[in-house]
Scaffold this motif. Structure first.
Motif, PDB file in Angstrom:
ATOM      1  N   PHE A   1       1.019  -1.257   0.072  1.00 55.54           N
ATOM      2  CA  PHE A   1      -0.083  -0.027   0.186  1.00 55.54           C
ATOM      3  C   PHE A   1       0.719   1.188   0.017  1.00 55.54           C
ATOM      4  CE2 PHE A   1      -2.221  -3.299   1.960  1.00 55.54           C
ATOM      5  CZ  PHE A   1      -3.626  -3.339   1.143  1.00 55.54           C
ATOM      6  N   VAL A   2       0.396   2.264  -0.770  1.00 59.16           N
ATOM      7  CA  VAL A   2       1.058   3.643  -0.772  1.00 59.16           C
ATOM      8  C   VAL A   2       0.184   4.529  -0.517  1.00 59.16           C
ATOM      9  CG1 VAL A   2       2.108   5.058  -2.404  1.00 59.16           C
ATOM     10  CG2 VAL A   2       2.706   2.678  -2.663  1.00 59.16           C
ATOM     11  N   GLU A   3       0.579   5.507   0.575  1.00 59.34           N
ATOM     12  CA  GLU A   3      -0.320   6.588   0.939  1.00 59.34           C
ATOM     13  C   GLU A   3       0.262   7.848   0.208  1.00 59.34           C
ATOM     14  OE1 GLU A   3      -2.170   8.800   4.945  1.00 59.34           O
ATOM     15  OE2 GLU A   3      -0.848   6.898   5.154  1.00 59.34           O
ATOM     16  N   MET A   4      -0.676   8.539  -0.533  1.00 59.63           N
ATOM     17  CA  MET A   4      -0.312   9.870  -1.136  1.00 59.63           C
ATOM     18  C   MET A   4      -0.844  10.799  -0.471  1.00 59.63           C
ATOM     19  SD  MET A   4       0.492   8.601  -5.001  1.00 59.63           S
ATOM     20  CE  MET A   4       1.399  10.346  -5.305  1.00 59.63           C
ATOM     21  N   ALA A   5      -0.112  12.062  -0.278  1.00 55.98           N
ATOM     22  CA  ALA A   5      -0.811  13.200   0.335  1.00 55.98           C
ATOM     23  C   ALA A   5      -2.021  13.964  -0.304  1.00 55.98           C
ATOM     24  CB  ALA A   5       0.357  14.292   0.475  1.00 55.98           C
ATOM     25  N   ASP A   6      -2.023  13.718  -1.459  1.00 54.19           N
ATOM     26  CA  ASP A   6      -3.097  14.486  -2.408  1.00 54.19           C
ATOM     27  C   ASP A   6      -4.048  13.459  -3.249  1.00 54.19           C
ATOM     28  OD1 ASP A   6      -4.456  16.893  -3.353  1.00 54.19           O
ATOM     29  OD2 ASP A   6      -3.584  16.190  -5.327  1.00 54.19           O
ATOM     30  N   ASP A   7      -5.199  13.614  -3.185  1.00 55.58           N
ATOM     31  CA  ASP A   7      -6.235  12.689  -3.946  1.00 55.58           C
ATOM     32  C   ASP A   7      -5.869  12.536  -5.497  1.00 55.58           C
ATOM     33  OD1 ASP A   7      -7.137  11.675  -1.474  1.00 55.58           O
ATOM     34  OD2 ASP A   7      -9.072  12.634  -1.771  1.00 55.58           O
ATOM     35  N   GLU A   8      -5.722  14.138  -5.923  1.00 55.94           N
ATOM     36  CA  GLU A   8      -5.639  14.206  -7.520  1.00 55.94           C
ATOM     37  C   GLU A   8      -4.104  13.358  -7.805  1.00 55.94           C
ATOM     38  OE1 GLU A   8      -5.989  18.201  -8.574  1.00 55.94           O
ATOM     39  OE2 GLU A   8      -7.951  18.410  -7.652  1.00 55.94           O
ATOM     40  N   GLU A   9      -3.189  13.887  -6.920  1.00 57.77           N
ATOM     41  CA  GLU A   9      -1.888  12.908  -7.298  1.00 57.77           C
ATOM     42  C   GLU A   9      -1.909  11.565  -7.357  1.00 57.77           C
ATOM     43  OE1 GLU A   9       0.659  14.764  -4.460  1.00 57.77           O
ATOM     44  OE2 GLU A   9       0.880  16.701  -5.627  1.00 57.77           O
ATOM     45  N   GLY A  10      -2.874  11.258  -6.313  1.00 57.37           N
ATOM     46  CA  GLY A  10      -2.849   9.703  -6.097  1.00 57.37           C
ATOM     47  C   GLY A  10      -3.854   9.118  -7.489  1.00 57.37           C
ATOM     48  N   ALA A  11      -4.608   9.996  -7.753  1.00 57.09           N
ATOM     49  CA  ALA A  11      -5.673   9.459  -8.881  1.00 57.09           C
ATOM     50  C   ALA A  11      -4.716   9.342 -10.181  1.00 57.09           C
ATOM     51  CB  ALA A  11      -6.777  10.378  -9.240  1.00 57.09           C
ATOM     52  N   ALA A  12      -3.665  10.358 -10.461  1.00 57.45           N
ATOM     53  CA  ALA A  12      -2.906  10.318 -11.553  1.00 57.45           C
ATOM     54  C   ALA A  12      -1.945   9.143 -11.664  1.00 57.45           C
ATOM     55  CB  ALA A  12      -2.154  11.712 -11.760  1.00 57.45           C
ATOM     56  N   ALA A  13      -1.471   9.039 -10.302  1.00 51.62           N
ATOM     57  CA  ALA A  13      -0.372   7.604 -10.072  1.00 51.62           C
ATOM     58  C   ALA A  13      -1.140   6.271 -10.573  1.00 51.62           C
ATOM     59  CB  ALA A  13       0.024   7.625  -8.775  1.00 51.62           C
ATOM     60  N   ILE A  14      -2.448   6.339 -10.135  1.00 52.01           N
ATOM     61  CA  ILE A  14      -3.133   5.069 -10.460  1.00 52.01           C
ATOM     62  C   ILE A  14      -3.411   5.066 -12.025  1.00 52.01           C
ATOM     63  CG2 ILE A  14      -5.449   4.145 -10.394  1.00 52.01           C
ATOM     64  CD1 ILE A  14      -5.523   5.264  -7.406  1.00 52.01           C
ATOM     65  N   ALA A  15      -3.826   5.962 -12.459  1.00 55.05           N
ATOM     66  CA  ALA A  15      -4.085   6.149 -13.981  1.00 55.05           C
ATOM     67  C   ALA A  15      -2.738   5.811 -14.779  1.00 55.05           C
ATOM     68  CB  ALA A  15      -4.583   7.529 -14.463  1.00 55.05           C
ATOM     69  N   LYS A  16      -1.532   6.269 -14.482  1.00 53.51           N
ATOM     70  CA  LYS A  16      -0.417   5.949 -15.113  1.00 53.51           C
ATOM     71  C   LYS A  16       0.170   4.862 -14.846  1.00 53.51           C
ATOM     72  CE  LYS A  16      -0.115   9.928 -17.320  1.00 53.51           C
ATOM     73  NZ  LYS A  16      -0.057  10.248 -18.726  1.00 53.51           N
ATOM     74  N   LEU A  17       0.256   4.358 -13.611  1.00 51.67           N
ATOM     75  CA  LEU A  17       0.926   3.032 -13.372  1.00 51.67           C
ATOM     76  C   LEU A  17       0.120   1.879 -13.337  1.00 51.67           C
ATOM     77  CD1 LEU A  17       2.975   4.507 -10.207  1.00 51.67           C
ATOM     78  CD2 LEU A  17       3.807   3.922 -12.382  1.00 51.67           C
ATOM     79  N   ASP A  18      -0.912   1.831 -13.419  1.00 46.28           N
ATOM     80  CA  ASP A  18      -1.818   0.356 -13.412  1.00 46.28           C
ATOM     81  C   ASP A  18      -1.579  -0.148 -14.828  1.00 46.28           C
ATOM     82  OD1 ASP A  18      -3.726  -1.459 -12.721  1.00 46.28           O
ATOM     83  OD2 ASP A  18      -5.383  -0.526 -13.908  1.00 46.28           O
ATOM     84  N   GLY A  19      -0.952  -1.471 -14.789  1.00 45.34           N
ATOM     85  CA  GLY A  19      -0.571  -2.250 -15.861  1.00 45.34           C
ATOM     86  C   GLY A  19       0.861  -2.022 -16.198  1.00 45.34           C
ATOM     87  N   ALA A  20       1.608  -0.941 -15.553  1.00 50.01           N
ATOM     88  CA  ALA A  20       2.866  -0.505 -16.187  1.00 50.01           C
ATOM     89  C   ALA A  20       3.768  -1.865 -15.702  1.00 50.01           C
ATOM     90  CB  ALA A  20       3.472   0.475 -15.319  1.00 50.01           C
ATOM     91  N   ASP A  21       5.193  -1.947 -16.571  1.00 50.67           N
ATOM     92  CA  ASP A  21       6.007  -2.969 -16.530  1.00 50.67           C
ATOM     93  C   ASP A  21       6.898  -2.282 -15.400  1.00 50.67           C
ATOM     94  OD1 ASP A  21       8.426  -4.540 -16.773  1.00 50.67           O
ATOM     95  OD2 ASP A  21       7.405  -5.301 -18.585  1.00 50.67           O
TER      96      ASP A  21
END
Length: 140
Positions: free
Chosen positions: A46-66
């Motif tokens: 689990f990763v906790e990020m300070a900002d919800d928008e930054e967390g959503a961006a990380a999810i969008a970019k990293l889901d499925g990444a190699d």
């Protein structure tokens, strides 16, 4: 925002995961889950990020990444359901004990292994619909 990260390479360290997510915003904490007995990584955390928008961006970019040869799974962590603890002897005790269908054995009041769910019979006798003398129930 709390983020679930799965299908991680077992050699990854918490610092590696923090560095991966830091590209998208401030990482508050990283917790990789390890086996209690062996201490080896289980491949998720689990990763906790300070900002919800930054967390959503990380999810969008990293889901499925190699990442180190594995396509990681990244999504918003769901709250853990309270299952009442866990481990041996964590189930609530039931009355009736282990018995044959329809009673018998110890505890002649009937009831199989789980009277609460109706799997063991309840009373050893069924009453007629007119409320007359109880009659023996057929055994299976």
């Amino acid at each position: 925002m709390n983020i679930y990260v799965g299908n991680l390479n077992y050699t990854l360290k918490e610092e590696d995961v923090a560095e991966l997510f830091a590209a998208y915003g401030e990482v508050v904490s990283v917790k990789l889950v390890k086996d209690r007995e062996t201490g080896r990584a289980k491949g998720f955390g689990f990763v906790e990020m300070a900002d919800d928008e930054e967390g959503a961006a990380a999810i969008a970019k990293l889901d499925g990444a190699d990442v180190q040869g594995r396509n990681i799974k990244v999504n918003e962590a769901k709250p853990r359901e309270n299952t009442g603890g866990g481990g041996f002897n964590s189930r609530p005790r039931r009355e009736g004990g282990f018995q044959r269908q329809g009673g018998g054995g110890f505890n002649r009041g009937g009831g199989g292994y789980d009277r609460d769910r109706g799997h063991g019979g309840g009373d050893r006798f069924n009453r007629n619909s007119d409320g007359g003398r109880p009659q023996r129930r057929e055994r299976y």
